[in-house]
Scaffold this motif. Structure first.
Motif, PDB file in Angstrom:
ATOM      1  N   SER A   9      -3.984 -11.827   9.649  1.00  0.00           N
ATOM      2  CA  SER A   9      -4.738 -10.791   8.938  1.00  0.00           C
ATOM      3  C   SER A   9      -4.045  -9.439   9.041  1.00  0.00           C
ATOM      4  N   VAL A  10      -3.403  -9.168  10.166  1.00  0.00           N
ATOM      5  CA  VAL A  10      -2.667  -7.908  10.311  1.00  0.00           C
ATOM      6  C   VAL A  10      -1.482  -7.894   9.361  1.00  0.00           C
ATOM      7  N   LEU A  11      -0.753  -8.979   9.305  1.00  0.00           N
ATOM      8  CA  LEU A  11       0.395  -9.042   8.391  1.00  0.00           C
ATOM      9  C   LEU A  11      -0.053  -8.904   6.944  1.00  0.00           C
ATOM     10  N   ASN A  12      -1.189  -9.510   6.600  1.00  0.00           N
ATOM     11  CA  ASN A  12      -1.710  -9.400   5.238  1.00  0.00           C
ATOM     12  C   ASN A  12      -2.261  -8.013   4.942  1.00  0.00           C
ATOM     13  N   SER A  13      -2.529  -7.234   5.985  1.00  0.00           N
ATOM     14  CA  SER A  13      -3.087  -5.900   5.774  1.00  0.00           C
ATOM     15  C   SER A  13      -2.013  -4.846   5.522  1.00  0.00           C
ATOM     16  N   LEU A  14      -0.751  -5.185   5.713  1.00  0.00           N
ATOM     17  CA  LEU A  14       0.325  -4.213   5.528  1.00  0.00           C
ATOM     18  C   LEU A  14       0.582  -3.952   4.049  1.00  0.00           C
ATOM     19  N   VAL A  15       0.635  -2.668   3.691  1.00  0.00           N
ATOM     20  CA  VAL A  15       0.842  -2.271   2.298  1.00  0.00           C
ATOM     21  C   VAL A  15       1.959  -1.239   2.253  1.00  0.00           C
ATOM     22  N   PRO A  16       3.074  -1.537   1.588  1.00  0.00           N
ATOM     23  CA  PRO A  16       4.120  -0.526   1.465  1.00  0.00           C
ATOM     24  C   PRO A  16       3.633   0.627   0.575  1.00  0.00           C
ATOM     25  N   ILE A  17       3.979   1.840   0.941  1.00  0.00           N
ATOM     26  CA  ILE A  17       3.539   3.007   0.178  1.00  0.00           C
ATOM     27  C   ILE A  17       4.077   2.966  -1.249  1.00  0.00           C
ATOM     28  N   SER A  18       5.151   2.244  -1.458  1.00  0.00           N
ATOM     29  CA  SER A  18       5.731   2.140  -2.805  1.00  0.00           C
ATOM     30  C   SER A  18       4.748   1.521  -3.797  1.00  0.00           C
ATOM     31  N   ARG A  19       3.790   0.703  -3.304  1.00  0.00           N
ATOM     32  CA  ARG A  19       2.782   0.132  -4.216  1.00  0.00           C
ATOM     33  C   ARG A  19       1.915   1.227  -4.825  1.00  0.00           C
ATOM     34  N   PHE A  20       1.663   2.287  -4.065  1.00  0.00           N
ATOM     35  CA  PHE A  20       0.915   3.417  -4.620  1.00  0.00           C
ATOM     36  C   PHE A  20       1.741   4.098  -5.706  1.00  0.00           C
ATOM     37  N   ASN A  21       3.037   4.229  -5.466  1.00  0.00           N
ATOM     38  CA  ASN A  21       3.924   4.865  -6.440  1.00  0.00           C
ATOM     39  C   ASN A  21       4.039   4.051  -7.728  1.00  0.00           C
ATOM     40  N   LYS A  22       3.745   2.754  -7.640  1.00  0.00           N
ATOM     41  CA  LYS A  22       3.799   1.881  -8.818  1.00  0.00           C
ATOM     42  C   LYS A  22       2.457   1.806  -9.531  1.00  0.00           C
ATOM     43  N   GLY A  23       1.517   2.645  -9.132  1.00  0.00           N
ATOM     44  CA  GLY A  23       0.224   2.683  -9.807  1.00  0.00           C
ATOM     45  C   GLY A  23      -0.732   1.579  -9.394  1.00  0.00           C
ATOM     46  N   GLU A  24      -0.588   1.049  -8.197  1.00  0.00           N
ATOM     47  CA  GLU A  24      -1.443  -0.056  -7.744  1.00  0.00           C
ATOM     48  C   GLU A  24      -2.579   0.405  -6.830  1.00  0.00           C
TER      49      GLU A  24
END
Length: 109
Positions: A9-24
């Motif tokens: 669950s911890v590994l699945n919780s990781l979100v790269p900040i680049s996803r925000f930059n891609k409009g996600e």
């Protein structure tokens, strides 16, 4: 808080900040609603944690309750017998008798 935090669950919780930059952002916020939390990574380092508002409020309540518990324990440790007021004296000062208390409903959480 989440019932069980596992490595998966911890590994699945990781979100790269680049996803925000891609409009996600909306998709990430939906994932937070489903999972409870996400850890945003910037340069492969945790930059912030996104939490569901309910989870955040629960954490704040837990911290406050723990702070109050520590304060109560400190006061009890330092209390002397003369610091206590007998129940009868308190009831008398407020004009309450024991029968009033016996006939009172109390909500217990």
């Amino acid at each position: 808080m989440p019932d069980k935090i596992t490595v998966s669950s911890v590994l699945n919780s990781l979100v790269p900040i680049s996803r925000f930059n891609k409009g996600e952002a909306n998709k990430i916020f939906e994932e937070v609603r489903e999972a409870g939390f996400k850890v945003v990574l910037k340069n492969n380092t945790p930059a912030c944690v996104l939490l569901k508002p309910e989870l955040y409020e629960q954490m704040l309540e837990t911290i406050e309750e723990y702070r109050l518990l520590l304060e109560a324990e400190k006061r009890m440790k330092n209390a002397k017998q003369e610091d206590f007021i007998p129940q009868e004296k308190v009831l008398s000062e407020f004009g309450i008798n024991k029968a009033d208390l016996d006939n009172t409903d109390v909500e217990i959480e």
